[in-house]
Design a protein around this motif. Structure first.
Motif, short mmCIF file in Angstrom:
data_model
loop_
_atom_site.label_atom_id
_atom_site.label_comp_id
_atom_site.label_asym_id
_atom_site.label_seq_id
_atom_site.Cartn_x
_atom_site.Cartn_y
_atom_site.Cartn_z
N GLU A 162 -2.94 -10.05 -22.78
CA GLU A 162 -2.66 -11.44 -22.41
C GLU A 162 -3.38 -11.84 -21.12
OE1 GLU A 162 1.61 -12.34 -24.62
OE2 GLU A 162 1.50 -12.47 -22.44
N ASN A 163 -3.38 -10.96 -20.13
CA ASN A 163 -4.08 -11.29 -18.88
C ASN A 163 -5.57 -11.52 -19.13
OD1 ASN A 163 -1.68 -10.97 -17.55
ND2 ASN A 163 -2.31 -9.30 -16.23
N LEU A 164 -6.17 -10.66 -19.97
CA LEU A 164 -7.62 -10.79 -20.21
C LEU A 164 -7.94 -12.04 -21.02
CD1 LEU A 164 -8.65 -7.08 -20.93
CD2 LEU A 164 -8.84 -8.36 -18.79
N VAL A 165 -7.12 -12.31 -22.05
CA VAL A 165 -7.41 -13.50 -22.87
C VAL A 165 -7.10 -14.77 -22.07
CG1 VAL A 165 -6.82 -14.73 -24.99
CG2 VAL A 165 -7.06 -12.25 -25.03
N GLU A 166 -6.05 -14.73 -21.28
CA GLU A 166 -5.73 -15.91 -20.46
C GLU A 166 -6.88 -16.21 -19.49
OE1 GLU A 166 -1.78 -15.89 -18.71
OE2 GLU A 166 -2.44 -17.36 -17.22
N ASN A 167 -7.42 -15.15 -18.86
CA ASN A 167 -8.58 -15.34 -17.98
C ASN A 167 -9.77 -15.91 -18.75
OD1 ASN A 167 -7.33 -14.46 -15.70
ND2 ASN A 167 -8.32 -12.45 -15.63
N ALA A 168 -10.02 -15.34 -19.95
CA ALA A 168 -11.17 -15.80 -20.74
C ALA A 168 -11.01 -17.29 -21.07
CB ALA A 168 -11.29 -14.98 -22.02
N LEU A 169 -9.77 -17.71 -21.35
CA LEU A 169 -9.54 -19.12 -21.68
C LEU A 169 -9.66 -19.99 -20.43
CD1 LEU A 169 -6.47 -18.69 -24.08
CD2 LEU A 169 -8.76 -19.46 -24.73
N LYS A 170 -9.11 -19.49 -19.31
CA LYS A 170 -9.11 -20.28 -18.07
C LYS A 170 -10.51 -20.40 -17.48
CE LYS A 170 -6.24 -18.36 -15.20
NZ LYS A 170 -5.15 -17.79 -14.37
N TYR A 171 -11.19 -19.25 -17.36
CA TYR A 171 -12.47 -19.26 -16.63
C TYR A 171 -13.67 -19.38 -17.57
CZ TYR A 171 -9.22 -17.53 -13.18
OH TYR A 171 -8.13 -17.39 -12.37
N GLY A 172 -13.45 -19.10 -18.87
CA GLY A 172 -14.56 -19.19 -19.81
C GLY A 172 -14.43 -20.45 -20.64
N GLY A 173 -13.61 -21.36 -20.16
CA GLY A 173 -13.24 -22.56 -20.91
C GLY A 173 -14.39 -23.47 -21.27
N SER A 174 -15.56 -23.27 -20.57
CA SER A 174 -16.67 -24.16 -20.91
C SER A 174 -17.33 -23.71 -22.23
CB SER A 174 -17.69 -24.18 -19.77
OG SER A 174 -17.98 -22.87 -19.37
N GLY A 175 -17.01 -22.49 -22.69
CA GLY A 175 -17.53 -22.03 -23.99
C GLY A 175 -16.59 -22.48 -25.09
N LYS A 176 -17.04 -22.36 -26.34
CA LYS A 176 -16.20 -22.83 -27.45
C LYS A 176 -15.30 -21.75 -28.00
CE LYS A 176 -18.64 -26.55 -29.75
NZ LYS A 176 -19.81 -26.71 -30.60
N TYR A 177 -15.68 -20.49 -27.75
CA TYR A 177 -14.93 -19.39 -28.37
C TYR A 177 -14.52 -18.35 -27.34
CZ TYR A 177 -17.27 -21.23 -32.49
OH TYR A 177 -17.74 -22.05 -33.47
N VAL A 178 -13.45 -17.63 -27.71
CA VAL A 178 -13.13 -16.38 -27.04
C VAL A 178 -13.03 -15.35 -28.16
CG1 VAL A 178 -11.25 -15.10 -25.93
CG2 VAL A 178 -12.01 -17.27 -24.97
N ASP A 179 -13.80 -14.26 -28.04
CA ASP A 179 -13.79 -13.24 -29.09
C ASP A 179 -12.94 -12.06 -28.67
OD1 ASP A 179 -15.46 -14.71 -30.67
OD2 ASP A 179 -17.30 -13.79 -29.87
N LEU A 180 -12.05 -11.69 -29.57
CA LEU A 180 -11.11 -10.62 -29.31
C LEU A 180 -11.37 -9.57 -30.38
CD1 LEU A 180 -8.68 -10.07 -27.54
CD2 LEU A 180 -7.33 -11.58 -28.97
N SER A 181 -11.83 -8.36 -29.97
CA SER A 181 -12.16 -7.40 -31.03
C SER A 181 -11.67 -5.99 -30.71
CB SER A 181 -13.68 -7.38 -31.25
OG SER A 181 -14.30 -6.85 -30.11
N LEU A 182 -11.53 -5.21 -31.78
CA LEU A 182 -11.14 -3.81 -31.66
C LEU A 182 -12.19 -2.98 -32.39
CD1 LEU A 182 -7.31 -3.71 -32.45
CD2 LEU A 182 -8.41 -3.10 -30.30
#
Ligand code: ADP
Length: 280
Positions: A162-182
């Protein structure tokens, strides 16, 4: 510590120049103890400072409402909403400080519960879908069909994701996607590993900041960081949890091209992984 030693019955005055028979030198490595003690006192000082700032602002506004703005309901409304923001900031700081200290208490205990990382990734994506919608970002997931099993503490690994995805959404918000992979990987010793990656397509992080991001209260002074609410403790918490799980955190970023945060955790060994002596 240096101690001159005189032999029994001898007297320093009998010796030319008053030199002792032996010199005993005791060298004790206090560096690690000092470093830990230093980290603790720095943390208390920084935490107090971080809490003081919103508290000073709250006190100031209360005084103004009681004094200069006593008969100005419009100003009072404005001040009250700033006060609510400051109180919420204090709440976030206290929650994060408590999280960090709870995790530190367990630092030497290995989490032993078997759990499925695909479940954690789905849970995280669901929990953050309102923020993703607000930021107009789509969370894309790429995971194996089968369970991805590791030994861990479910709540803590959810906090990492959650911390990593929240950061990606907050600070990477100028992009259209956040990719979450395993994805699966082999370690240098041949052991199986699982890598959880969180990639965003935002403005990225200047290289010189990368080594310091997991320090407590460290925030990069960029436009998007200033605009976003944060404590600077999120990545310190991630690092602590990952270390307790015998994993590692790697951060890669090219300014202008987004950032990737990778958490690598040891997989649970399957019978096929154990290559015993051949009986053939
Ligand atoms: P917080 O988000 O509460 O400020 P963190 O420890 O989670 O604290 O992050 C520290 C800093 O690292 C953030 O303030 C931000 O400047 C930077 N950062 C974290 N994640 C990203 C990201 N995905 N893209 C750009 N900068 C980031």
């Amino acid at each position: 510590h240096i101690a001159p030693i005189y032999m029994p019955g001898s007297d320093a005055r009998d010796r030319p120049h008053g030199l002792p028979d032996f010199i005993l030198v005791v060298i004790q490595d206090l560096t690690e103890n000092r470093r830990l003690e230093r980290t603790r006192t720095d943390f208390v000082a920084n935490a107090s400072h971080e809490l003081r700032t919103p508290l000073a602002s709250l006190t100031g506004f209360i005084e103004t409402i009681q004094g200069a703005a006593k008969n100005d309901p419009e100003a009072q409304d404005r001040f009250l909403s700033i006060m609510l923001d400051q109180a919420r900031r204090m709440r976030r700081l206290i929650d994060d400080i408590l999280s960090l200290s709870r995790i530190e208490l367990k630092a030497h205990v290995r989490p032993e519960n078997k759990l499925d990382l695909t479940d954690i990734v789905r849970h995280t994506s669901d929990a953050l879908s309102p923020l993703a919608a607000e930021m107009k970002v789509e969370i894309r997931m790429d995971m194996p069909e089968k369970p991805v099993e590791v030994k861990g503490d479910r709540d803590e690994l959810i906090q990492v994701a959650e911390n990593l995805v929240e950061n990606a959404l907050k600070y990477g918000g100028s992009g259209k996607y956040v990719d979450l992979s395993l994805a699966e990987q082999r370690g240098a010793d041949g052991g199986r590993l699982w890598v959880l990656s969180v990639r965003d397509y935002g403005e990225g992080i200047p290289r010189e900041h990368l080594p310091r991001l997991t320090e407590r209260f460290y925030r990069v002074d960029t436009d998007s960081s200033r605009a976003m609410k944060g404590t600077g403790l999120g990545l310190a918490i991630v690092k602590h949890i990952v270390t307790r799980h015998r994993g590692r955190l790697d951060i890669e970023s090219e300014p202008g091209e987004g950032a990737t945060f990778k958490v690598t955790l040891p997989a649970i060994q399957e019978p096929a992984d154990v290559s015993g002596p051949s009986t053939a």
